[in-house]
Design a protein around this motif. Structure first.
Motif, PDB file in Angstrom:
ATOM      1  N   SER A   1       0.856  -1.182   0.000  1.00 17.31           N
ATOM      2  CA  SER A   1       0.000   0.000   0.000  1.00 17.31           C
ATOM      3  C   SER A   1       0.894   1.235   0.000  1.00 17.31           C
ATOM      4  O   SER A   1       1.900   1.277   0.705  1.00 17.31           O
ATOM      5  CB  SER A   1      -0.905  -0.014   1.230  1.00 17.31           C
ATOM      6  OG  SER A   1      -1.743   1.097   1.243  1.00 17.31           O
TER       7      SER A   1
ATOM      8  N   GLY B   1       0.901   5.711  -0.240  1.00 17.76           N
ATOM      9  CA  GLY B   1       0.149   6.949  -0.136  1.00 17.76           C
ATOM     10  C   GLY B   1       1.099   8.124  -0.056  1.00 17.76           C
ATOM     11  O   GLY B   1       2.294   7.964   0.207  1.00 17.76           O
TER      12      GLY B   1
ATOM     13  N   SER C   1       1.438  12.406   1.254  1.00 19.33           N
ATOM     14  CA  SER C   1       0.869  13.481   2.063  1.00 19.33           C
ATOM     15  C   SER C   1       1.813  14.672   2.008  1.00 19.33           C
ATOM     16  O   SER C   1       2.929  14.570   1.493  1.00 19.33           O
ATOM     17  CB  SER C   1       0.662  13.027   3.510  1.00 19.33           C
ATOM     18  OG  SER C   1       1.905  12.886   4.147  1.00 19.33           O
TER      19      SER C   1
ATOM     20  N   ALA D   1      -1.203   8.993   8.614  1.00 17.23           N
ATOM     21  CA  ALA D   1      -1.284   8.231   7.372  1.00 17.23           C
ATOM     22  C   ALA D   1      -1.467   6.732   7.604  1.00 17.23           C
ATOM     23  O   ALA D   1      -1.706   5.990   6.646  1.00 17.23           O
ATOM     24  CB  ALA D   1      -0.025   8.456   6.543  1.00 17.23           C
TER      25      ALA D   1
ATOM     26  N   LEU E   1      -3.557   3.922   5.031  1.00 16.96           N
ATOM     27  CA  LEU E   1      -2.698   2.919   4.398  1.00 16.96           C
ATOM     28  C   LEU E   1      -3.176   1.503   4.695  1.00 16.96           C
ATOM     29  O   LEU E   1      -3.204   0.651   3.811  1.00 16.96           O
ATOM     30  CB  LEU E   1      -1.256   3.078   4.865  1.00 16.96           C
ATOM     31  CG  LEU E   1      -0.437   4.158   4.191  1.00 16.96           C
ATOM     32  CD1 LEU E   1       0.943   4.223   4.809  1.00 16.96           C
ATOM     33  CD2 LEU E   1      -0.328   3.910   2.716  1.00 16.96           C
TER      34      LEU E   1
ATOM     35  N   GLY F   1      -6.190   0.723   2.766  1.00 14.35           N
ATOM     36  CA  GLY F   1      -5.932   0.605   1.340  1.00 14.35           C
ATOM     37  C   GLY F   1      -5.244  -0.680   0.922  1.00 14.35           C
ATOM     38  O   GLY F   1      -4.945  -0.859  -0.259  1.00 14.35           O
TER      39      GLY F   1
ATOM     40  N   LEU G   1       0.842  10.675  -7.117  1.00 15.00           N
ATOM     41  CA  LEU G   1       0.495   9.355  -6.592  1.00 15.00           C
ATOM     42  C   LEU G   1       0.487   8.319  -7.711  1.00 15.00           C
ATOM     43  O   LEU G   1       0.899   7.176  -7.508  1.00 15.00           O
ATOM     44  CB  LEU G   1      -0.863   9.400  -5.895  1.00 15.00           C
ATOM     45  CG  LEU G   1      -1.345   8.111  -5.255  1.00 15.00           C
ATOM     46  CD1 LEU G   1      -0.370   7.644  -4.186  1.00 15.00           C
ATOM     47  CD2 LEU G   1      -2.722   8.295  -4.675  1.00 15.00           C
TER      48      LEU G   1
END
Length: 159
Positions: free
Chosen positions: A37, A39, A41, A50, A54, A57, A142
């Protein structure tokens, strides 16, 4: 340096401040270092914010026996994630956590698990597009990060 200017005028703001610009890449990897996973930020929020997105996800993982696993069996994290609400949230979902406690435990014991994440971050740093963020929109950055994670997984499969 011109006459009348202060030393602080030329140096800019302190880079250690929390209000700095930039972005962070957050990863959850499996034991061997493959990204599960990912991500992104901003650079100013705390890392602990976060963790929940995560973990949510993580896609269903196909296992050799039995049904697909919807969540990891255990999660290792450093002192930045040592918060009671995160520990409680992980325990409610049946995820065994190993998080170093602030002021009590050393992060050194997590070193044998942490190297997998550090190696994956180093592989992501090898992608020129991710070294400096050129994209204005977070979705585009991303997407490039996801493509880089896909390439890491593909290279691992072809070995």
């Amino acid at each position: 340096m011109s006459r009348g200017s202060k030393k602080g005028d030329l140096t800019g703001p302190n880079p250690v401040d929390r209000g700095k610009y930039g972005s962070k890449i957050h990863l959850i990897t499996e034991r061997s270092g493959l990204p599960i996973s990912v991500g992104i930020s901003g650079a100013n929020p705390h890392d602990s914010q976060a963790l929940i997105p995560l973990v949510c996800g993580i896609p269903p993982i196909r296992s050799h026996r039995g049904p697909r696993r919807r969540r990891p069996a255990e999660l290792h994290a450093d002192k930045g994630y040592d918060y009671h609400h995160l520990r409680r949230w992980l325990a409610l979902r049946g995820i065994t956590h190993r998080i170093a406690r602030k002021g009590i435990e050393s992060s050194q014991r997590l070193g044998r698990h942490r190297w997998a994440v550090e190696r994956t971050v180093a592989r992501l740093a090898g992608c020129r597009r991710l070294q400096r963020r050129y994209e204005r929109k977070a979705d585009h950055f991303l997407a490039f990060t996801s493509i880089a994670c896909t390439l890491i997984c593909y290279r691992r499969l072809t070995k």
